[in-house]
Design a protein around this motif. Structure first.
Motif, PDB file in Angstrom:
ATOM      1  N   ASN A   1       0.861  -1.179   0.000  1.00 50.33           N
ATOM      2  CA  ASN A   1       0.000   0.000   0.000  1.00 50.33           C
ATOM      3  C   ASN A   1       0.904   1.238   0.000  1.00 50.33           C
ATOM      4  O   ASN A   1       1.576   1.508   0.994  1.00 50.33           O
ATOM      5  N   PRO A   2       0.937   2.004  -1.075  1.00 48.30           N
ATOM      6  CA  PRO A   2       1.833   3.161  -1.154  1.00 48.30           C
ATOM      7  C   PRO A   2       1.589   4.198  -0.053  1.00 48.30           C
ATOM      8  O   PRO A   2       2.527   4.828   0.424  1.00 48.30           O
ATOM      9  N   VAL A   3       0.353   4.382   0.345  1.00 51.17           N
ATOM     10  CA  VAL A   3       0.047   5.359   1.404  1.00 51.17           C
ATOM     11  C   VAL A   3       0.676   4.910   2.716  1.00 51.17           C
ATOM     12  O   VAL A   3       1.308   5.704   3.425  1.00 51.17           O
TER      13      VAL A   3
ATOM     14  N   TYR B   1       7.742   5.790   5.990  1.00 48.72           N
ATOM     15  CA  TYR B   1       8.953   6.546   5.683  1.00 48.72           C
ATOM     16  C   TYR B   1       8.979   7.876   6.435  1.00 48.72           C
ATOM     17  O   TYR B   1      10.004   8.267   6.984  1.00 48.72           O
ATOM     18  N   VAL B   2       7.859   8.575   6.448  1.00 53.55           N
ATOM     19  CA  VAL B   2       7.786   9.858   7.153  1.00 53.55           C
ATOM     20  C   VAL B   2       8.000   9.648   8.650  1.00 53.55           C
ATOM     21  O   VAL B   2       8.764  10.370   9.292  1.00 53.55           O
TER      22      VAL B   2
END
Length: 99
Positions: A4-6, A12-13
Motif C-alpha cells: 500500500n503506497p500510502v 517513511y515519514v
C-alpha cells in the motif's frame, strides 16, 4: 505481497521524524555531558537515554542538582525552540531511589 503506497509513505515519514528526534536527543545529551565534564568536578556515572547519573558529595547534592538542571535546560533551549524546555533533576542515594 500487496503493498500500500500510502502506508509505505507514512512509514517513511515516521521513520524520518523519529531518526531526527533520536539524533537531536543524542546530540543534546552529548553536549550536556561535555559541559558537565568541562564546567564541574562532578563524577559522571552513567548517561541513560535522556538522563545523566552523577555522584557528588552529599553536601553538594542540591547545588549539583541545580547545575545539572541549568545545563540541561540551556542545551535543550539551543536545540528545541518551538516548545518550552523542561528538565527535571532528583537526588537520592541510588539511581532507583531518585526515580
Amino acid at each position: 505481497m500487496n503493498r500500500n503506497p500510502v502506508n509505505e509513505f507514512r512509514e517513511y515519514v515516521n521513520n524520518a521524524v523519529n531518526h531526527s528526534d533520536q539524533g537531536t536527543g543524542a546530540d543534546m545529551l552529548k553536549e550536556a555531558l561535555t559541559r558537565l565534564h568541562r564546567e564541574t568536578d562532578y563524577r559522571i556515572i552513567l548517561p541513560v537515554h535522556d538522563e545523566i547519573l552523577l555522584e557528588v558529595p552529599e553536601d553538594e547534592a542540591q547545588q549539583a542538582k541545580e547545575v545539572l538542571k541549568t545545563i540541561m535546560l540551556d542545551v535543550e533551549r539551543k536545540y528545541v525552540t518551538v516548545v518550552p524546555a523542561e528538565a527535571e533533576a532528583k537526588i537520592g542515594p541510588t539511581w532507583a531511589d531518585a526515580h
